[in-house]
Design a protein around this motif. Structure first.
Motif, mmCIF file in Angstrom:
data_model
loop_
_atom_site.group_PDB
_atom_site.id
_atom_site.type_symbol
_atom_site.label_atom_id
_atom_site.label_comp_id
_atom_site.label_asym_id
_atom_site.label_seq_id
_atom_site.Cartn_x
_atom_site.Cartn_y
_atom_site.Cartn_z
ATOM 1 N N LEU A 17 1.799 2.499 5.945
ATOM 2 C CA LEU A 17 2.527 1.690 4.964
ATOM 3 C C LEU A 17 3.371 2.623 4.097
ATOM 4 O O LEU A 17 2.854 3.610 3.570
ATOM 5 C CB LEU A 17 1.522 0.934 4.083
ATOM 6 N N ALA A 18 4.656 2.332 3.926
ATOM 7 C CA ALA A 18 5.464 3.121 2.994
ATOM 8 C C ALA A 18 4.942 2.879 1.579
ATOM 9 O O ALA A 18 4.694 1.731 1.199
ATOM 10 C CB ALA A 18 6.934 2.718 3.088
ATOM 11 N N PRO A 19 4.758 3.939 0.803
ATOM 12 C CA PRO A 19 4.296 3.775 -0.577
ATOM 13 C C PRO A 19 5.451 3.298 -1.465
ATOM 14 O O PRO A 19 5.994 4.058 -2.260
ATOM 15 C CB PRO A 19 3.814 5.184 -0.945
ATOM 16 N N MET A 20 5.789 2.020 -1.314
ATOM 17 C CA MET A 20 6.940 1.467 -2.034
ATOM 18 C C MET A 20 6.554 1.246 -3.491
ATOM 19 O O MET A 20 5.649 0.457 -3.797
ATOM 20 C CB MET A 20 7.377 0.155 -1.384
ATOM 21 N N GLY A 21 7.263 1.943 -4.384
ATOM 22 C CA GLY A 21 6.928 1.910 -5.803
ATOM 23 C C GLY A 21 6.868 0.493 -6.347
ATOM 24 O O GLY A 21 7.834 -0.265 -6.238
ATOM 25 N N GLY A 22 5.720 0.129 -6.910
ATOM 26 C CA GLY A 22 5.569 -1.183 -7.525
ATOM 27 C C GLY A 22 5.336 -2.319 -6.548
ATOM 28 O O GLY A 22 4.990 -3.424 -6.966
ATOM 29 N N VAL A 23 5.546 -2.090 -5.262
ATOM 30 C CA VAL A 23 5.395 -3.138 -4.240
ATOM 31 C C VAL A 23 4.118 -2.912 -3.420
ATOM 32 O O VAL A 23 3.378 -3.849 -3.118
ATOM 33 C CB VAL A 23 6.626 -3.172 -3.314
ATOM 34 N N SER A 24 3.898 -1.651 -3.056
ATOM 35 C CA SER A 24 2.699 -1.308 -2.295
ATOM 36 C C SER A 24 1.566 -1.077 -3.288
ATOM 37 O O SER A 24 1.277 0.057 -3.686
ATOM 38 C CB SER A 24 2.937 -0.053 -1.452
ATOM 39 N N GLY A 25 0.932 -2.169 -3.726
ATOM 40 C CA GLY A 25 -0.201 -2.058 -4.640
ATOM 41 C C GLY A 25 -1.497 -1.832 -3.878
ATOM 42 O O GLY A 25 -1.510 -1.673 -2.650
ATOM 43 N N GLY A 26 -2.592 -1.807 -4.636
ATOM 44 C CA GLY A 26 -3.892 -1.519 -4.034
ATOM 45 C C GLY A 26 -4.324 -2.546 -3.009
ATOM 46 O O GLY A 26 -4.940 -2.195 -1.994
ATOM 47 N N ALA A 27 -3.998 -3.805 -3.235
ATOM 48 C CA ALA A 27 -4.433 -4.845 -2.291
ATOM 49 C C ALA A 27 -3.702 -4.692 -0.958
ATOM 50 O O ALA A 27 -4.321 -4.809 0.115
ATOM 51 C CB ALA A 27 -4.161 -6.232 -2.886
ATOM 52 N N LEU A 28 -2.408 -4.425 -1.003
ATOM 53 C CA LEU A 28 -1.649 -4.239 0.244
ATOM 54 C C LEU A 28 -2.130 -2.986 0.969
ATOM 55 O O LEU A 28 -2.350 -3.003 2.187
ATOM 56 C CB LEU A 28 -0.146 -4.155 -0.053
ATOM 57 N N ALA A 29 -2.308 -1.892 0.206
ATOM 58 C CA ALA A 29 -2.772 -0.651 0.835
ATOM 59 C C ALA A 29 -4.121 -0.877 1.510
ATOM 60 O O ALA A 29 -4.336 -0.459 2.659
ATOM 61 C CB ALA A 29 -2.859 0.460 -0.209
ATOM 62 N N ALA A 30 -5.030 -1.547 0.812
ATOM 63 C CA ALA A 30 -6.361 -1.781 1.383
ATOM 64 C C ALA A 30 -6.276 -2.652 2.632
ATOM 65 O O ALA A 30 -6.974 -2.412 3.628
ATOM 66 C CB ALA A 30 -7.261 -2.426 0.336
ATOM 67 N N ALA A 31 -5.403 -3.663 2.596
ATOM 68 C CA ALA A 31 -5.285 -4.564 3.747
ATOM 69 C C ALA A 31 -4.786 -3.805 4.972
ATOM 70 O O ALA A 31 -5.272 -4.015 6.093
ATOM 71 C CB ALA A 31 -4.333 -5.716 3.415
ATOM 72 N N VAL A 32 -3.807 -2.918 4.779
ATOM 73 C CA VAL A 32 -3.273 -2.145 5.915
ATOM 74 C C VAL A 32 -4.351 -1.198 6.443
ATOM 75 O O VAL A 32 -4.570 -1.088 7.657
ATOM 76 C CB VAL A 32 -1.998 -1.390 5.507
ATOM 77 N N SER A 33 -5.062 -0.534 5.530
ATOM 78 C CA SER A 33 -6.119 0.381 5.984
ATOM 79 C C SER A 33 -7.219 -0.374 6.713
ATOM 80 O O SER A 33 -7.704 0.068 7.766
ATOM 81 C CB SER A 33 -6.693 1.154 4.793
ATOM 82 N N ASN A 34 -7.626 -1.500 6.179
ATOM 83 C CA ASN A 34 -8.690 -2.271 6.825
ATOM 84 C C ASN A 34 -8.287 -2.774 8.206
ATOM 85 O O ASN A 34 -9.141 -2.993 9.066
ATOM 86 C CB ASN A 34 -9.094 -3.461 5.942
ATOM 87 N N ALA A 35 -6.973 -2.954 8.410
ATOM 88 C CA ALA A 35 -6.493 -3.432 9.712
ATOM 89 C C ALA A 35 -6.301 -2.296 10.712
ATOM 90 O O ALA A 35 -5.931 -2.542 11.860
ATOM 91 C CB ALA A 35 -5.181 -4.192 9.533
ATOM 92 N N GLY A 36 -6.526 -1.058 10.278
ATOM 93 C CA GLY A 36 -6.441 0.050 11.223
ATOM 94 C C GLY A 36 -5.208 0.914 11.069
ATOM 95 O O GLY A 36 -4.992 1.842 11.843
ATOM 96 N N GLY A 37 -4.375 0.641 10.037
ATOM 97 C CA GLY A 37 -3.264 1.528 9.697
ATOM 98 C C GLY A 37 -3.656 2.405 8.521
ATOM 99 O O GLY A 37 -4.831 2.459 8.127
ATOM 100 N N LEU A 38 -2.683 3.099 7.960
ATOM 101 C CA LEU A 38 -2.953 3.899 6.769
ATOM 102 C C LEU A 38 -2.227 3.257 5.586
ATOM 103 O O LEU A 38 -0.999 3.318 5.491
ATOM 104 C CB LEU A 38 -2.487 5.351 6.963
ATOM 105 N N GLY A 39 -2.989 2.622 4.715
ATOM 106 C CA GLY A 39 -2.416 1.998 3.534
ATOM 107 C C GLY A 39 -2.050 3.036 2.491
ATOM 108 O O GLY A 39 -2.732 4.050 2.346
ATOM 109 N N MET A 40 -0.964 2.770 1.778
ATOM 110 C CA MET A 40 -0.486 3.719 0.766
ATOM 111 C C MET A 40 -0.148 2.942 -0.505
ATOM 112 O O MET A 40 0.510 1.900 -0.452
ATOM 113 C CB MET A 40 0.780 4.432 1.256
ATOM 114 N N VAL A 41 -0.579 3.488 -1.646
ATOM 115 C CA VAL A 41 -0.233 2.896 -2.942
ATOM 116 C C VAL A 41 1.058 3.551 -3.433
ATOM 117 O O VAL A 41 1.179 4.777 -3.430
ATOM 118 C CB VAL A 41 -1.367 3.115 -3.964
ATOM 119 N N GLY A 42 2.018 2.718 -3.834
ATOM 120 C CA GLY A 42 3.330 3.231 -4.251
ATOM 121 C C GLY A 42 3.385 3.511 -5.738
ATOM 122 O O GLY A 42 3.712 2.621 -6.523
ATOM 123 N N GLY A 43 3.081 4.740 -6.125
ATOM 124 C CA GLY A 43 3.068 5.104 -7.547
ATOM 125 C C GLY A 43 4.458 5.148 -8.161
ATOM 126 O O GLY A 43 4.601 5.167 -9.381
ATOM 127 N N GLY A 44 5.493 5.187 -7.330
ATOM 128 C CA GLY A 44 6.872 5.106 -7.812
ATOM 129 C C GLY A 44 7.189 6.161 -8.855
ATOM 130 O O GLY A 44 7.019 7.364 -8.626
#
Lengths: 316, 316
Positions: A17-44
């Motif tokens: 997941l691209a760590p898109m500032g303000g868009v890639s929050g913890g819930a999105l990052a966790a969902a991608v990681s749980n699905a087998g990708g690498l979730g990233m939090v976008g600290g922007g």
């Protein structure tokens, strides 16, 4: 689909997941990681309050590896240390000099990921010890520069060998991921496509615009950075959906910079979610967005489609 | 590597030589066709004398299918008919309205190939009955527009289904060809990489610049069209190696257009092969050019490397 990326983080699919500032929050990052990708939090830009909230959501949301990203020229030691205190497995830097943060990241056993936009940047990233280098093409949504993903990725692979390379920019489905691997990348960084998921921190009207937009109508521009008062280094523009604000100001940047009333109008448009004026970042990949869906389903579909496509092409 | 392209023309590899005006002559086209790709003669602006000479060389050089291309907005009925009289198996049009030539091409049983630079163009090409549509990205050398190959190709595939699509722009080795196929294309159009072959009609000093250049130093610009007096439609710029002429005039197009002395200086620089002033078209793919070689060896290597890469990825 075993690659250097999937092996390092134990992924099912070589998708970051691209760590898109303000868009890639913890819930999105966790969902991608749980699905087998690498979730990233976008600290922007490094808003500490936002980071704390979202990093806590990532920690609470997944037991699997996840990471965090910052805009390098805006990063602070405080923001980097805050992020590291949540024990991310990957730290993604883009747009600036990463060297002040290398030791802190490496001391935690966290993978250092440097996103680059030209060959000079790729060689620098290798020299400072990047564990992964992301070759970002100009078709990407949000900030970036001028090289295009398809020819840029193999050039970076050759320039930084043996450092593993990821492709960013233009990937939104299994075809794009398969192409990234064909180019020699160990995975793809996917941004815009994940904006149209239930977990993305996007205004619903903005997400809907991404569904409706086509890639002929995005634009690399500085006008939104000017209106928002961000002093981006001149090498970087941002790709956004073309709207009335872009039509009015793109090519008239000096006039916009001098028009403080326009800044205030822009701020108000943003507040009332008027996306004919306000910014919606989006890459050329918007062509491939046909609906808003759960991030897990999207991750699995991209991964499986890529594997199936490569299986078919390899057997042909 | 059986695709819609290879089946139609009986190719060993789904590779089409870009019909680069003045560069893709009959000898280069024949060499690519003889090696199992589809060679194309680049009729460019439609110089009848040049076309006659090079089309005769193509006919004399190969028994296999080959094709011809013209710049559509400069094409004439006379140039189209001349080309058709040599019985090409494919006619490639780019940059303009193809509809005046559709019937003549189809009446000869010649495949109609339309190169497009945006989704609107892709839909038009399907509507007029194109047999193949080439989705050209902005990373390509020479004339083009703004979309990038990696996200553009799958968008065109979806938009024109079931018309087969080729990828153009950024492909210079087996990785790029494999990526094109992964994106859903039935083949790749390769231009810049073929400039660095023995058969290309390139000045040796220009070819050497392509070997030495890197993709960070190319530029889409209008300055060479202005200096040469070509009135290209505003949608199209040309990607060239950045040299002193580009540094001096890019961004100052109006001043250049008014400076007739500069035109004369440009003409003289071209005559004396001073490539710090004169044009060398080149795509971002110049990173991948490491030497000048026979077109046959290049064609076979790209085709075999792509097949091997896809075989490995499919088995992984």
């Amino acid at each position: 689909m075993t690659t250097g990326l999937s092996e390092r983080f134990g992924l099912s699919y070589p998708i970051m997941l691209a760590p898109m500032g303000g868009v890639s929050g913890g819930a999105l990052a966790a969902a991608v990681s749980n699905a087998g990708g690498l979730g990233m939090v976008g600290g922007g830009y490094g808003d500490l309050q936002w980071m704390k909230r979202e990093l806590e959501l990532a920690v609470a949301g997944t037991q699997r590896p996840w990471g965090v990203g910052l805009i390098t020229w805006k990063a602070t030691r405080e923001a980097v240390d805050l992020a590291l205190s949540y024990e991310p497995k990957a730290f993604f830097f883009s747009f600036g000099d990463v060297s002040p943060y290398v030791d802190a990241v490496k001391a935690r056993g966290c993978a250092l990921i440097c996103q680059v936009q030209d060959l000079g940047g790729a060689r620098e990233a290798k020299a400072i010890g990047a564990d992964f280098i992301v070759a970002q093409g100009a078709e990407a949504g949000g900030h970036g520069a001028v090289r295009s993903t398809l020819p840029f990725v193999p050039a970076v692979v050759d320039a930084v060998d043996p450092v593993p390379v990821l492709a960013a920019g233009g990937v939104g489905d299994g075809r794009g991921l398969a192409a990234a691997l064909a180019l020699g990348a160990c995975g793809a960084v996917i941004g815009t496509r994940y904006c149209a998921t239930h977990e993305a921190l996007m205004h619903p009207l903005a997400a809907q615009r991404l569904v409706e937009a086509d890639g002929d109508h995005t634009q690399r521009t500085r006008v939104f950075d000017i209106a928002r008062g961000y002093d981006w280094p001149p090498a970087y523009t941002g790709r956004a959906l073309r709207n009335r604000f872009v039509e009015r100001w793109h090519g008239r940047e000096q006039a916009l910079a001098a028009d403080t009333a326009a800044f205030e109008q822009y701020r108000q448009a943003q507040q009332r979610a008027d996306f004919e004026q306000a910014l919606v970042w989006g890459g050329e990949v918007v062509d491939l967005i046909t609906g808003i869906e759960p991030a897990a389903a999207l991750t699995e579909r991209i991964g499986r489609d890529a594997a199936e496509r490569l299986r078919q092409l390899g057997a042909a």
